[in-house]
Motif scaffolding. Sequence first.
Motif, PDB file in Angstrom:
ATOM      1  N   GLY A 150       0.818  -1.204   0.000  1.00 16.85           N
ATOM      2  CA  GLY A 150       0.000   0.000   0.000  1.00 16.85           C
ATOM      3  C   GLY A 150       0.848   1.248   0.000  1.00 16.85           C
ATOM      4  N   TYR A 151       0.177   2.393  -0.085  1.00 16.39           N
ATOM      5  CA  TYR A 151       0.864   3.681   0.032  1.00 16.39           C
ATOM      6  C   TYR A 151      -0.035   4.635   0.800  1.00 16.39           C
ATOM      7  CZ  TYR A 151      -2.169   5.771  -3.550  1.00 16.39           C
ATOM      8  OH  TYR A 151      -3.254   6.231  -4.253  1.00 16.39           O
ATOM      9  N   HIS A 152       0.577   5.624   1.410  1.00 18.01           N
ATOM     10  CA  HIS A 152      -0.169   6.602   2.187  1.00 18.01           C
ATOM     11  C   HIS A 152      -0.548   7.761   1.275  1.00 18.01           C
ATOM     12  CE1 HIS A 152      -0.980   7.781   6.503  1.00 18.01           C
ATOM     13  NE2 HIS A 152      -1.393   8.837   5.825  1.00 18.01           N
ATOM     14  N   GLY A 153      -1.851   8.026   1.148  1.00 17.98           N
ATOM     15  CA  GLY A 153      -2.345   9.046   0.229  1.00 17.98           C
ATOM     16  C   GLY A 153      -2.609  10.386   0.905  1.00 17.98           C
ATOM     17  N   ARG A 154      -3.375  11.212   0.218  1.00 14.81           N
ATOM     18  CA  ARG A 154      -3.627  12.581   0.674  1.00 14.81           C
ATOM     19  C   ARG A 154      -5.109  12.724   1.031  1.00 14.81           C
ATOM     20  NH1 ARG A 154      -0.441  17.092  -0.083  1.00 14.81           N
ATOM     21  NH2 ARG A 154      -1.470  19.112   0.029  1.00 14.81           N
ATOM     22  N   SER A 155      -5.411  12.783   2.324  1.00 16.36           N
ATOM     23  CA  SER A 155      -6.800  12.799   2.774  1.00 16.36           C
ATOM     24  C   SER A 155      -7.528  14.071   2.367  1.00 16.36           C
ATOM     25  CB  SER A 155      -6.863  12.632   4.296  1.00 16.36           C
ATOM     26  OG  SER A 155      -6.168  13.671   4.961  1.00 16.36           O
ATOM     27  N   GLY A 156      -6.800  15.161   2.221  1.00 17.42           N
ATOM     28  CA  GLY A 156      -7.438  16.443   1.918  1.00 17.42           C
ATOM     29  C   GLY A 156      -8.012  16.540   0.525  1.00 17.42           C
ATOM     30  N   THR A 157      -7.679  15.595  -0.358  1.00 14.40           N
ATOM     31  CA  THR A 157      -8.222  15.642  -1.711  1.00 14.40           C
ATOM     32  C   THR A 157      -9.227  14.514  -1.974  1.00 14.40           C
ATOM     33  OG1 THR A 157      -6.272  14.459  -2.548  1.00 14.40           O
ATOM     34  CG2 THR A 157      -6.244  16.855  -2.683  1.00 14.40           C
ATOM     35  N   VAL A 158      -9.717  13.881  -0.904  1.00 15.44           N
ATOM     36  CA  VAL A 158     -10.841  12.948  -1.038  1.00 15.44           C
ATOM     37  C   VAL A 158     -12.109  13.781  -1.204  1.00 15.44           C
ATOM     38  CG1 VAL A 158     -12.185  11.132   0.063  1.00 15.44           C
ATOM     39  CG2 VAL A 158      -9.699  11.172   0.327  1.00 15.44           C
ATOM     40  N   VAL A 159     -12.860  13.526  -2.269  1.00 13.30           N
ATOM     41  CA  VAL A 159     -14.038  14.337  -2.588  1.00 13.30           C
ATOM     42  C   VAL A 159     -15.252  13.438  -2.752  1.00 13.30           C
ATOM     43  CG1 VAL A 159     -12.687  16.167  -3.671  1.00 13.30           C
ATOM     44  CG2 VAL A 159     -13.538  14.271  -5.075  1.00 13.30           C
ATOM     45  N   VAL A 160     -16.415  14.037  -2.565  1.00 13.53           N
ATOM     46  CA  VAL A 160     -17.655  13.274  -2.669  1.00 13.53           C
ATOM     47  C   VAL A 160     -18.056  13.093  -4.132  1.00 13.53           C
ATOM     48  CG1 VAL A 160     -19.236  15.255  -2.586  1.00 13.53           C
ATOM     49  CG2 VAL A 160     -19.960  13.039  -1.656  1.00 13.53           C
ATOM     50  N   SER A 161     -18.757  12.011  -4.386  1.00 12.33           N
ATOM     51  CA  SER A 161     -19.276  11.728  -5.724  1.00 12.33           C
ATOM     52  C   SER A 161     -19.985  12.941  -6.304  1.00 12.33           C
ATOM     53  CB  SER A 161     -20.257  10.559  -5.643  1.00 12.33           C
ATOM     54  OG  SER A 161     -20.901  10.328  -6.864  1.00 12.33           O
ATOM     55  N   GLY A 162     -19.745  13.168  -7.585  1.00 14.41           N
ATOM     56  CA  GLY A 162     -20.345  14.309  -8.266  1.00 14.41           C
ATOM     57  C   GLY A 162     -19.424  15.506  -8.383  1.00 14.41           C
ATOM     58  N   THR A 163     -18.315  15.478  -7.650  1.00 15.22           N
ATOM     59  CA  THR A 163     -17.345  16.570  -7.723  1.00 15.22           C
ATOM     60  C   THR A 163     -16.527  16.441  -9.008  1.00 15.22           C
ATOM     61  OG1 THR A 163     -17.163  16.578  -5.308  1.00 15.22           O
ATOM     62  CG2 THR A 163     -15.407  17.687  -6.545  1.00 15.22           C
ATOM     63  N   ASP A 164     -16.400  17.539  -9.760  1.00 18.03           N
ATOM     64  CA  ASP A 164     -15.576  17.519 -10.965  1.00 18.03           C
ATOM     65  C   ASP A 164     -14.114  17.242 -10.614  1.00 18.03           C
ATOM     66  OD1 ASP A 164     -17.720  18.055 -12.602  1.00 18.03           O
ATOM     67  OD2 ASP A 164     -17.265  20.190 -12.845  1.00 18.03           O
ATOM     68  N   VAL A 165     -13.428  16.564 -11.509  1.00 16.08           N
ATOM     69  CA  VAL A 165     -12.013  16.250 -11.324  1.00 16.08           C
ATOM     70  C   VAL A 165     -11.213  17.051 -12.345  1.00 16.08           C
ATOM     71  CG1 VAL A 165     -10.264  14.438 -11.429  1.00 16.08           C
ATOM     72  CG2 VAL A 165     -12.522  13.950 -10.445  1.00 16.08           C
ATOM     73  N   VAL A 166     -10.385  17.943 -11.855  1.00 15.04           N
ATOM     74  CA  VAL A 166      -9.556  18.771 -12.721  1.00 15.04           C
ATOM     75  C   VAL A 166      -8.358  17.957 -13.199  1.00 15.04           C
ATOM     76  CG1 VAL A 166      -8.157  20.864 -12.882  1.00 15.04           C
ATOM     77  CG2 VAL A 166     -10.255  20.869 -11.505  1.00 15.04           C
ATOM     78  N   ARG A 167      -8.168  17.941 -14.499  1.00 11.67           N
ATOM     79  CA  ARG A 167      -7.024  17.196 -15.048  1.00 11.67           C
ATOM     80  C   ARG A 167      -5.733  17.716 -14.412  1.00 11.67           C
ATOM     81  NH1 ARG A 167      -6.188  14.008 -19.398  1.00 11.67           N
ATOM     82  NH2 ARG A 167      -8.336  14.397 -20.100  1.00 11.67           N
ATOM     83  N   PRO A 168      -4.961  16.826 -13.779  1.00 12.70           N
ATOM     84  CA  PRO A 168      -3.759  17.292 -13.090  1.00 12.70           C
ATOM     85  C   PRO A 168      -2.599  17.549 -14.047  1.00 12.70           C
ATOM     86  CG  PRO A 168      -3.918  14.926 -12.932  1.00 12.70           C
ATOM     87  CD  PRO A 168      -5.170  15.379 -13.639  1.00 12.70           C
ATOM     88  N   SER A 169      -1.690  18.378 -13.602  1.00 18.89           N
ATOM     89  CA  SER A 169      -0.445  18.610 -14.324  1.00 18.89           C
ATOM     90  C   SER A 169       0.719  18.054 -13.519  1.00 18.89           C
ATOM     91  CB  SER A 169      -0.222  20.102 -14.578  1.00 18.89           C
ATOM     92  OG  SER A 169      -1.171  20.605 -15.477  1.00 18.89           O
ATOM     93  N   GLY A 170       1.808  17.791 -14.204  1.00 19.47           N
ATOM     94  CA  GLY A 170       2.988  17.292 -13.514  1.00 19.47           C
ATOM     95  C   GLY A 170       4.102  17.033 -14.500  1.00 19.47           C
ATOM     96  N   GLN A 171       5.195  16.510 -13.984  1.00 16.25           N
ATOM     97  CA  GLN A 171       6.314  16.125 -14.840  1.00 16.25           C
ATOM     98  C   GLN A 171       6.019  14.787 -15.518  1.00 16.25           C
ATOM     99  OE1 GLN A 171      10.343  16.186 -13.502  1.00 16.25           O
ATOM    100  NE2 GLN A 171      10.052  17.983 -12.172  1.00 16.25           N
ATOM    101  N   ARG A 172       6.409  14.714 -16.792  1.00 13.66           N
ATOM    102  CA  ARG A 172       6.264  13.470 -17.546  1.00 13.66           C
ATOM    103  C   ARG A 172       7.548  13.251 -18.350  1.00 13.66           C
ATOM    104  NH1 ARG A 172       2.293  16.633 -19.837  1.00 13.66           N
ATOM    105  NH2 ARG A 172       3.058  16.082 -21.922  1.00 13.66           N
TER     106      ARG A 172
END
Length: 404
Positions: A150-172
């Motif tokens: 497993g891995y430890h995630g980020r609790s502050g970005t858990v959202v309820v169903s129906g919330t839009d998800v913004v396409r993330p940016s990052g290094q690729r």
Amino acid sequence: MPPFDVPEGDPFGPHNLPYGVFSPPGSSERTVGVRLGDHVLDAGAAAHALGSPYASLLARPTLGPLLAAGRTAWSDVRRALTAWVTVPAHRETVEPLFHPLSEVTLHLPFEVADYVDFYASENHARNVGRMFRPDAPDSLTPNWKHLPIGYHGRSGTVVVSGTDVVRPSGQRKGPADPAPVFGPSARLDIEAEVGFVVGVPSALGRPVPLGDFREHVFGLCLLNDWSARDVQAWEYVPLGPFLGKSFATSVSAWITPLDALEEARVAPPERTHALLPYLDDTDEEPGGYDLRITVALNGHVVSEPPFSTMYWTAAQQLAHMTVNGASLRTGDLYGSGTVSGPAERERGSLLELTWNGRDPLELPDGKRTFLEDGDVVTLTAWAPGPDGVRVGLGEVTGRIVPTA
């Protein structure tokens, strides 16, 4: 249709009664609700009206106090709620306290404390291994059959169903690229999962044994662990997922109590390796759950992953994540990891369904390898219930919107 007149066989009948938090029409106030069919009962108002000793747990803007109250309170409240919505003597008092589901606003039902995500499907792990380690002698990593990864995630970005998800940016960085670039993820994916919600905390330094699972875990919900595969591929060596996972995790607005899923309990798949004592569930009650998940992309069903195939159980995951003495907190959430079955139409991620983009999905609205802006993903599920009735799990849906 009146709220009490739930059609026979409705997956959200009185045998289910999942918990959520809602605002009534025209109000911003939040309170605990219980779903019955296509209606929501104001559980706190009903408790006050009927003189319940548990009114203080239900007349709250979050499920937190009920989660922390423990198994005896969970069982007592469930029995009371079942009586309130089935016993004719309560009908006159309770009926005015229902709201049509279509008219309320649903919220994240509890404050997420810590968030951990696992990797418990052997089918998923083998598929990933075959894709990315084709020359390895075994498609599983050496530790996979010995512990729940497993891995430890980020609790502050858990959202309820129906919330839009913004396409993330990052290094690729692709294999042939001379250097990494920065920009929106081009390989945005889903992971169909089940989340488990912790109610009763534990003391720091005291592991939670397998047999105490039901003393600590209140219920479960569907979960979508959105994943930016291109960001993840570049960053995860050697420490694992980070920005490729932390931008959003969607959960259902409804938490199904474990007590509603007694008939869905099944034995996990046969274990092929001896387990260390703290994970050995040979003498424990069946730890698996027979949950039938459906994944739809823009309304088109693309997969039906079976949760009963998961190698590691939720009880083993709880035991493992506390065996080092890590403590539990009320509101801890842990995900099962991607649910994938052995068949192609049972894979719980686009990564697997398209075999890393090699085999696009043919949909009525066009081909898909990974998610495009505007795509809507919906997870639904049901489990066997009493007398052949299905127990419905609250859906998880999310729409992809362009990078901010």
